[in-house]
Design a protein around this motif. Sequence first.
Motif, short mmCIF file in Angstrom:
data_model
loop_
_atom_site.label_atom_id
_atom_site.label_comp_id
_atom_site.label_asym_id
_atom_site.label_seq_id
_atom_site.Cartn_x
_atom_site.Cartn_y
_atom_site.Cartn_z
N VAL A 168 -15.27 1.42 -8.92
CA VAL A 168 -14.59 2.69 -8.71
C VAL A 168 -13.81 2.66 -7.40
CG1 VAL A 168 -14.92 5.16 -8.32
CG2 VAL A 168 -16.26 3.99 -10.08
N ILE A 169 -14.43 2.11 -6.34
CA ILE A 169 -13.76 2.03 -5.04
C ILE A 169 -12.48 1.19 -5.16
CG2 ILE A 169 -13.93 1.19 -2.67
CD1 ILE A 169 -16.94 1.80 -2.81
N ALA A 170 -12.60 0.05 -5.81
CA ALA A 170 -11.46 -0.85 -5.94
C ALA A 170 -10.35 -0.25 -6.79
CB ALA A 170 -11.92 -2.19 -6.52
N GLU A 171 -10.73 0.49 -7.82
CA GLU A 171 -9.73 1.11 -8.70
C GLU A 171 -8.91 2.17 -7.97
OE1 GLU A 171 -11.79 2.81 -11.96
OE2 GLU A 171 -12.34 0.88 -12.86
N ASP A 172 -9.53 2.88 -7.06
CA ASP A 172 -8.89 4.05 -6.46
C ASP A 172 -8.34 3.82 -5.06
OD1 ASP A 172 -9.40 5.52 -8.72
OD2 ASP A 172 -11.25 6.41 -7.97
N THR A 173 -8.53 2.64 -4.50
CA THR A 173 -8.04 2.36 -3.15
C THR A 173 -7.32 1.02 -3.13
OG1 THR A 173 -9.99 1.14 -2.38
CG2 THR A 173 -10.09 3.54 -2.22
N ASP A 174 -6.77 0.71 -1.98
CA ASP A 174 -6.13 -0.60 -1.80
C ASP A 174 -7.08 -1.60 -1.15
OD1 ASP A 174 -3.57 0.08 -2.84
OD2 ASP A 174 -3.22 1.28 -1.03
#
Length: 214
Positions: free
Chosen positions: A147-153
């Motif tokens: 989820v972190i990787a999907e929503d951030t750079d």
Amino acid sequence: MTAIEQTEARPRGTRLPRRARRNQLLGAAQEVFVAQGYHAAAMDDIAERAGVSKPVLYQHFPGKLDLYLALLDQHCESLLQAVRTALASTTDNGQRVAATMDAYFAYVEDEGGAFRLVFESDLTNEPAVRDRVDKVSLDCAKAVSGVIAEDTDIPSDQAMLLAVGLCGMAQITARYWLGAGQKLPRDAAAKLVSALSWRGIAGFPMHSASGGGG
């Protein structure tokens, strides 16, 4: 009073379908392992708690370690599913953090004490146990890092490090909360820890197309 003392022994002689019998044995084993720990528990105790003979117990589980590992598999999967359900429950990232923290607190609060088999086992020197505990911790962190990787750079390796930190915080604070006597209601305790977590993770820039909110 221990879980063993609180629950009356099951009556003997009742024939059950194999799956129902297995579940009954696992339930009895959980009570014994949580109350006594792996090393002090005996198959005699578990058979007595389940209301069966030892031969019946051994028909389903060849030994005490097999029984313990079956329980561990069950409860590791339960934790992982709780985390995945929390992450999928909303697209608002602030609420995702809150739901994930609450999933850990709910898992630890469960009256059966299953979390002790996962996080406080006296058998962590057994490779099969250590592997399962490490795997569920890693799998939970992978779910969060996705989820972190999907929503951030944030690069994937950094997202994973952050996720390990978030899951570790959730697990340790939930166990502390329980051991300290649950002086705060569960929802208040989980919200307090999620607020700390969200204030940290929200500082990382979102993808411009991401809809994650606070």
